[in-house]
Enzyme design. Sequence first.
Site, PDB file in Angstrom:
ATOM      1  N   ARG A  93       1.319  -1.435  -0.346  1.00  0.00           N
ATOM      2  CA  ARG A  93      -0.222   0.172  -0.114  1.00  0.00           C
ATOM      3  C   ARG A  93       1.126   1.240  -0.043  1.00  0.00           C
ATOM      4  NH1 ARG A  93      -4.559   1.733  -0.002  1.00  0.00           N
ATOM      5  NH2 ARG A  93      -5.003   3.391   0.863  1.00  0.00           N
ATOM      6  N   CYS A 117      -3.222  -3.932   2.946  1.00  0.00           N
ATOM      7  CA  CYS A 117      -4.518  -4.378   3.484  1.00  0.00           C
ATOM      8  C   CYS A 117      -5.614  -4.346   3.036  1.00  0.00           C
ATOM      9  CB  CYS A 117      -4.349  -5.060   5.053  1.00  0.00           C
ATOM     10  SG  CYS A 117      -2.843  -5.136   5.765  1.00  0.00           S
ATOM     11  N   PRO A 123      -9.492   5.297  -0.229  1.00  0.00           N
ATOM     12  CA  PRO A 123      -9.354   5.358  -1.349  1.00  0.00           C
ATOM     13  C   PRO A 123      -8.217   6.792  -1.510  1.00  0.00           C
ATOM     14  CG  PRO A 123     -11.317   6.628   0.011  1.00  0.00           C
ATOM     15  CD  PRO A 123     -10.678   4.969   0.506  1.00  0.00           C
ATOM     16  N   ASP A 125      -8.205   9.976  -2.692  1.00  0.00           N
ATOM     17  CA  ASP A 125      -8.633  11.170  -3.415  1.00  0.00           C
ATOM     18  C   ASP A 125      -8.193  12.451  -2.694  1.00  0.00           C
ATOM     19  OD1 ASP A 125     -10.299   9.989  -1.155  1.00  0.00           O
ATOM     20  OD2 ASP A 125     -11.327  11.990  -0.956  1.00  0.00           O
ATOM     21  N   GLN A 126      -7.733  12.162  -1.333  1.00  0.00           N
ATOM     22  CA  GLN A 126      -7.294  12.966  -0.740  1.00  0.00           C
ATOM     23  C   GLN A 126      -5.653  13.530  -1.340  1.00  0.00           C
ATOM     24  OE1 GLN A 126      -9.146  15.153   1.640  1.00  0.00           O
ATOM     25  NE2 GLN A 126     -10.711  14.193   0.105  1.00  0.00           N
ATOM     26  N   ILE A 329     -12.003   4.421  12.191  1.00  0.00           N
ATOM     27  CA  ILE A 329     -10.863   4.789  10.722  1.00  0.00           C
ATOM     28  C   ILE A 329     -11.430   4.004   9.558  1.00  0.00           C
ATOM     29  CG2 ILE A 329      -9.122   5.164   9.888  1.00  0.00           C
ATOM     30  CD1 ILE A 329      -9.617   6.647  12.113  1.00  0.00           C
ATOM     31  N   ARG A 399       5.335  -8.412   7.534  1.00  0.00           N
ATOM     32  CA  ARG A 399       5.068  -6.785   6.097  1.00  0.00           C
ATOM     33  C   ARG A 399       5.045  -6.055   7.217  1.00  0.00           C
ATOM     34  NH1 ARG A 399      -0.106  -5.638   4.721  1.00  0.00           N
ATOM     35  NH2 ARG A 399       1.103  -4.159   4.255  1.00  0.00           N
TER      36      ARG A 399
HETATM   37  C1  UD1 Z   1      -2.164   4.434   7.698  1.00  0.00           C
HETATM   38  C2  UD1 Z   1      -1.213   2.965   7.315  1.00  0.00           C
HETATM   39  C3  UD1 Z   1      -2.371   2.345   8.260  1.00  0.00           C
HETATM   40  C4  UD1 Z   1      -3.049   2.649   9.194  1.00  0.00           C
HETATM   41  C5  UD1 Z   1      -3.486   3.791   9.017  1.00  0.00           C
HETATM   42  C6  UD1 Z   1      -4.505   4.576  10.338  1.00  0.00           C
HETATM   43  C7  UD1 Z   1       0.593   3.018   6.442  1.00  0.00           C
HETATM   44  C8  UD1 Z   1       1.715   2.426   4.977  1.00  0.00           C
HETATM   45  N1  UD1 Z   1      -0.066   2.741   6.125  1.00  0.00           N
HETATM   46  O1  UD1 Z   1      -2.991   4.552   6.006  1.00  0.00           O
HETATM   47  O2  UD1 Z   1      -1.457   1.562   8.574  1.00  0.00           O
HETATM   48  O3  UD1 Z   1      -3.558   1.703   9.517  1.00  0.00           O
HETATM   49  O4  UD1 Z   1      -2.518   5.004   8.476  1.00  0.00           O
HETATM   50  O5  UD1 Z   1      -3.465   4.750  10.444  1.00  0.00           O
HETATM   51  O6  UD1 Z   1       1.530   4.140   7.000  1.00  0.00           O
HETATM   52  N2  UD1 Z   1      -9.672   7.882   3.438  1.00  0.00           N
HETATM   53  C9  UD1 Z   1      -9.749   8.687   1.787  1.00  0.00           C
HETATM   54  N3  UD1 Z   1      -9.279   9.649   1.240  1.00  0.00           N
HETATM   55  C10 UD1 Z   1      -7.780   9.454   0.998  1.00  0.00           C
HETATM   56  C11 UD1 Z   1      -7.047   8.945   1.847  1.00  0.00           C
HETATM   57  C12 UD1 Z   1      -7.917   7.857   3.330  1.00  0.00           C
HETATM   58  O7  UD1 Z   1     -11.577   9.119   2.651  1.00  0.00           O
HETATM   59  O8  UD1 Z   1      -7.478   9.606   0.098  1.00  0.00           O
HETATM   60  C13 UD1 Z   1      -9.844   7.620   4.728  1.00  0.00           C
HETATM   61  C14 UD1 Z   1     -10.027   5.762   4.205  1.00  0.00           C
HETATM   62  O9  UD1 Z   1     -10.582   5.278   3.922  1.00  0.00           O
HETATM   63  C15 UD1 Z   1      -9.488   6.038   6.014  1.00  0.00           C
HETATM   64  C16 UD1 Z   1      -9.253   7.030   6.608  1.00  0.00           C
HETATM   65  O10 UD1 Z   1      -9.069   8.393   5.328  1.00  0.00           O
HETATM   66  O11 UD1 Z   1     -11.353   5.704   6.256  1.00  0.00           O
HETATM   67  C17 UD1 Z   1      -7.978   6.706   7.045  1.00  0.00           C
HETATM   68  O12 UD1 Z   1      -6.367   6.332   5.721  1.00  0.00           O
HETATM   69  P1  UD1 Z   1      -5.350   6.820   6.295  1.00  0.00           P
HETATM   70  O13 UD1 Z   1      -5.339   7.347   7.065  1.00  0.00           O
HETATM   71  O14 UD1 Z   1      -5.335   7.870   5.368  1.00  0.00           O
HETATM   72  O15 UD1 Z   1      -4.977   5.303   6.250  1.00  0.00           O
HETATM   73  P2  UD1 Z   1      -3.680   5.092   4.722  1.00  0.00           P
HETATM   74  O16 UD1 Z   1      -2.569   6.098   4.752  1.00  0.00           O
HETATM   75  O17 UD1 Z   1      -4.149   4.171   3.743  1.00  0.00           O
END
Ligand code: UD1
Length: 430
Positions: A93, A117, A123, A125-126, A329, A399
């Site tokens: 990821r 995972c 998404p 998008d942010q 989350i 991992r």
């Molecule tokens: C990272 C971590 C993961 C952890 C998570 C939350 C890494 C590689 N992974 O994942 O282990 O579980 O932070 O602490 O560092 N979201 C959106 N749009 C976006 C990005 C996120 O809607 O563009 C939402 C996600 O679906 C989720 C929430 O925001 O509901 C938080 O996600 P995010 O903090 O971005 O998690 P990851 O970066 O994927």
Amino acid sequence: MKQYIIEGGKSLNGVVTISGAKNAAVAILPATLLVNGTCRIENVPDISDVRLLLEILDDMGAVIRRLSPNTLEIDCTHVRDSEASDALVRRIRASYYLIGAQLGRFGHAKVALPGGCNFGARPIDQHIKGFETIGAEVTLHNGFVCAVAPESGLTGGRVNLDVVSVGATMNIMIGAVLATGTTIIENAAKEPHIVDLANFLNAMGAKVSGAGTDIIKIRGVKSLRGGFYSIIPDQIEAGTYMAAVAAAGGNVLIQNVIPKHMDCISAKLREMGVKITEYDDAIRVQRTGVLRRANVKTLPYPGFPTDMQPQIAVCMALASGVSVITESIYDTRFGYCAELNRMGAAIKVDTKIAVITGVEKMHGCTVHACDLRAGAAMVIAGLAAEGRTVIEEIEYIERGYENLIGKLEGIGASIKRIETPRGRRVPAVG
Ligand code: UD1
């Protein structure tokens, strides 16, 4: 087929040392693409996610030297303006950080949409909103994210994140470091690894301030130079060992941790009757009596981390009374509960809520790791359960946990890793 075999029911005692933070390392390694010169990075965890990113960087022409098991020198001065191998990228990821890094370095990026995972829709998008704010044109095509900076280059801007996203905060930071002008990220995530990435970039000559608060300011610089950096200890690895001692019982000194990063986890375990003693860079965890019930709601830092949710669930499964976990989350992160129930736990899941009725004992059986932290929970359950637990699909666990077997054996666990040809199964007891 790779499996862990655990003979459970033994308390854990001794000393365990925590490795560098996975989620910091997986952002810092791609960020070395921005640097002209050699980055010497210490405390890099030797885990498969890191090995994969190193393979990707190596493919792109980075010069990588391993000075010791956890110290690397990475020189990306002469990397080729090439795409990262999508077969590798899709396996992890965190490869989404290559979008920010390639965009910053080359002015364009093409990266396969990330794997990782499966907790429902994840998404990006942010991330895209951030790259667009600094002037990039971003398109999604055939499973790839393509981002292109204007001819005049990327320019700073103000991005207000709609959700608190760790990945978007770090990716925008990486993309904006070499942009002209100042980028401001509002509603930024505050996790320790965000501060660590900012510190790494600053050690290489960037001007990032405010990391650890919800407003981060990145003043663009012309270039980054080589330097030295040491990655922070892994909050989630430390929390996993804390939960293991809480579930299996015993007395373990967990060293190379930043106790402040553990506050939320320590507070919850104390509430459950575990004795936690903090030192400058270590935490002692002792559990002799019965675990008490508690409730947990996962939240962005400094709240209770979603990445510790499966591990604390095992403690709750063995506590007296009824505990409730609310996952706020991700949409789906309770897939592992069915596996725990097969070991004798009593967990009912309704979408984002798990109601856990504590049982006196769990018993070993064959279970599988459905993701990285779910896999860690299976290990903890196996340590605490009576009899033999066989864990399948341990690739997920590897991992993110360095030398799990050695570390657990060092504190008295009976765990081994075996590889058998496909089709032949190790008989499970209990
Ligand atoms: C990272 C971590 C993961 C952890 C998570 C939350 C890494 C590689 N992974 O994942 O282990 O579980 O932070 O602490 O560092 N979201 C959106 N749009 C976006 C990005 C996120 O809607 O563009 C939402 C996600 O679906 C989720 C929430 O925001 O509901 C938080 O996600 P995010 O903090 O971005 O998690 P990851 O970066 O994927």
